[in-house]
Motif scaffolding. Structure first.
Motif, short mmCIF file in Angstrom:
data_model
loop_
_atom_site.label_atom_id
_atom_site.label_comp_id
_atom_site.label_asym_id
_atom_site.label_seq_id
_atom_site.Cartn_x
_atom_site.Cartn_y
_atom_site.Cartn_z
N ASP B 105 51.17 136.35 17.44
CA ASP B 105 50.52 137.59 18.01
C ASP B 105 48.73 136.79 18.59
O ASP B 105 48.32 136.34 17.80
N GLU B 139 40.02 140.70 18.26
CA GLU B 139 40.87 141.68 19.13
C GLU B 139 41.39 142.57 17.69
O GLU B 139 41.37 143.72 17.93
N GLU B 140 41.47 142.01 16.63
CA GLU B 140 41.83 142.72 15.66
C GLU B 140 40.76 143.60 14.71
O GLU B 140 39.62 143.10 14.72
N HIS B 402 52.60 141.06 13.27
CA HIS B 402 51.75 141.65 11.75
C HIS B 402 52.68 141.61 10.67
O HIS B 402 52.18 142.24 9.73
#
Ligand SMILES: [Mn+2]
Ligand SMILES: [Mn+2]
Ligand SMILES: [Mn+2]
Ligand SMILES: [Mn+2]
Lengths: 430, 430
Positions: B105, B139-140, B402
């Motif tokens: 990811d 981003e997370e 994830h």
């Protein structure tokens, strides 16, 4: 037979509780905490637990008691009686506190017991049977998942002694490494020295806050506990595939978190189905993995507590919860990777002659009392396996416990201490 | 107009991806992790994040790019074009990873972009518009609860720049202290330097794993993203009285944990009621306080993510969830102490000419492709505010993301890199 008022030199002086000193000790002890005041967090063998133990031992010595500690840190303060070969009369409770709880649970039964000893000394009392104050190790299951660790062992649980050899905390520290850190378990993993024989005590008493609202609501100062409800606790784990919260469409999901949520509501449902007010069930722990807002839970961990004064009825609830966990797993396509009944203890009955002694003491002190069942877990549940047992409850604010709002008024505590002291003296002379 | 195959000296040589080197880099990067392999945990400004950033900057320099970092650590590697005054063509993604997730990811879109640059160099390509590879910061939302922190700021979010001044992580470390720890935010709390003007880029592209099962199931190697779904996230808190699991009878309880469980199931219900497969909702976080098996939860914290490609339909779900939270609070006698819609972003559309360029590139490479909507959140959502945007998806194993099981085959990654490289070259020359 001999009433303590028969101590001629003292019978004019009423039983006097040093409220100020007792309250100060309660406040001081609450400072040994990993959480900021008014919350208390005091976990087995932590730095604060070790400091609090030192505080208790100092108070014991100050009360003229000789101090002994066993291999897991149960602490005994002994006032030798005139007939020391007779089985003694013991009282005590615990001082460990679950995260973010209050300062009275357990503490009232330890500091209150020491004040009872002080009162008897001021009163000029001379025990026949020795009197002992016990501080039990880890009544709360916080660190190792085992409740009443000290009293269970004292009552001779071989199974627990074995289990402790492979018991670790959430940081993967072994029980014995933790015990050694606190200065215990010096002889390695053999802790059979903690076991006490049946008959070691003539009687065991515990003073405790009610942890329920009844005494306060009814304006009754004392409860005499007739039985302790039977607790069961369960650990459950569900496993699913997890995945990205945005990308996996709903029909493709097997969400371990929703399985946990559904099980929590099933626990409540099964408890209410029992039809009895005495059945209670609680989901105190739900943990989701990985625990990110944009991640479907791939694992969930649930801990459940179910209690009843009726063991059969409680076991029906446990079985229904197990069935629900299996059904939910099937329905949601998750794996029920653990359903572990951690303990499922039988209830305990108080001893009739101790109940009578407590009732007599209350009457003598002109304190109204009622009989009551304890739905909460206490070290007395296990002490009952090796000794006749009795418990005294006092009112607490709104029944709150295990929260920082937990509170008992010093006058209510003093009443409990008086009943305890008078009962101890009666039993010591019998 | 000019096809890259017009570079006469190279048009016999097919676009070649160095699969071995790319896979090795993916594996090496995954070692910068707080969780043991195969799981990856790489949290913003942690030691491992800092090491991973160093790794990326080294690779950028190795690819002949000039490296710039902005005040929050967005990293830019630039290959100057022959007409450097023209707006450049950028591509990139993120390398931060939520706890216990996988190694593809985001990473595929950063390391894949660098391999695209290397390919173009091997091919002898000379850009007209400059080419840039961007590694976006956070981003997370793991550490500060803010997703796409870097790209949101780049897109000029004044609101976020203000909010960051009072943003703390769960250990109470401020955003700016954390940024300074990693060597950023050297000019204090003014981070308006991060903002980019609309038109700064001629195009922005992102290569990413699908994070869904469709490409794999249908055997299609490439998806061209036409729009990014609109995410909303909510933080909810319930408060009750707590109390002892044994002592408080069921009718006297107001259990904040059961309120959380009920809300989690309500989220699922409202999402399913939408009637569209495109509506998804997730409860990734449930935290109970105090979190002890024998304690009734006095507080619960729930985090919810709801997404849809249709903003209105998603907002209906958000409103239903809010209503359920209020109803549950009333029914259970708990306080709904927080219901905070943390973000509720509008969806983004891909640019038609970029879609065409990606489609042409796929056709030229003889790669079958389909148009697809992205239900997952990406930095492209925010880059679309300042630049024409397009995204390329590649298949991943079972759609997992994830989780440590996340996997994309190197051949699938290579296809994506080829489409990316060819599209970059086309856009650079236009
Ligand atoms: Mn307790
Ligand atoms: Mn207790
Ligand atoms: Mn992600
Ligand atoms: Mn991503």
């Amino acid at each position: 037979p001999s009433e303590p008022t028969s101590c001629s030199e003292n019978h004019h002086q009423p039983l006097f509780v040093d409220r100020e000193s007792l309250q100060r000790q309660i406040d001081e002890l609450s400072q040994f905490s990993d959480a900021p005041s008014p919350a208390v967090t005091r976990v087995l063998y932590s730095e604060n637990d070790i400091s609090a133990r030192r505080y208790i031992k100092d108070l014991m010595r100050h009360s003229g008691l000789s101090v002994r500690e066993d291999a897991v840190g149960n602490i005994f303060g002994r006032w030798e009686g005139s007939e020391p070969e007779l089985a003694g009369v013991a009282t005590g409770s615990h001082i460990d506190a679950i995260p973010y709880s209050g300062k009275y649970d357990g503490v009232v039964g330890v500091l209150g017991a020491l004040e009872a000893i002080n009162m008897l000394r001021r009163w000029g009392f001379q025990p026949k049977r020795s009197l002992e104050v016990i501080m039990f190790t880890s009544e709360e299951p916080t660190r190792f998942g085992i409740s009443c660790l000290g009293s269970r062992l004292m009552a001779g649980s071989e199974a627990l002694a074995e289990a402790l050899k492979v018991t670790f905390d959430s940081q993967n520290m072994s029980f014995f490494d933790a015990a050694k850190f606190a200065g215990y378990a010096n002889d390695g993993q053999d802790i059979s020295t903690v076991f006490l024989k049946k008959g070691s005590y003539f009687a065991f008493l515990e003073l405790h806050i009610e942890q329920g609202p009844i005494l306060e609501e009814e304006g009754v100062p004392i409860a005499i506990v007739t039985a302790i409800a039977a607790p069961a606790s369960m650990k459950v784990e569900f496993k699913g595939n997890g995945g990205h919260a945005g990308a996996v469409l709903m029909p493709a999901r097997n969400d371990a978190g929703l399985a946990a949520a559904e099980l929590a509501l099933a626990v409540e449902k099964h408890v209410l189905e029992s039809g009895s007010l005495d059945t209670v069930g609680t989901v105190g722990i739900i943990e989701l993995h990985p625990g990110a807002v944009n991640s479907i839970p791939s694992k969930s961990h649930v801990e459940i507590d179910a209690r009843d004064i009726d063991e059969k009825r409680r076991n029906i609830v446990v079985n229904k919860i197990r069935q629900s966990a299996m059904d939910i797993a099937t329905k949601r396509g998750v794996v029920l990777s653990e359903f572990n009944v951690v303990n499922q203890d039988p209830p305990a009955q108080s001893d009739e002659s101790i109940i009578k002694a407590m009732a007599n003491a209350s009457e003598q002190l002109n304190l109204n009392y009622k009989r009551m069942i304890s739905r909460a877990y206490h070290d007395s549940l296990f002490m009952a396996r090796i000794s006749p047992m009795g418990m005294i409850f006092i009112p607490c604010y709104k029944g709150y416990s295990h929260t920082p709002e937990e509170y008992a008024a010093i006058d209510d505590i003093a009443n409990g201490v008086k009943v305890l002291a008078l009962t101890l003296s009666k039993l010591s002379l019998s």
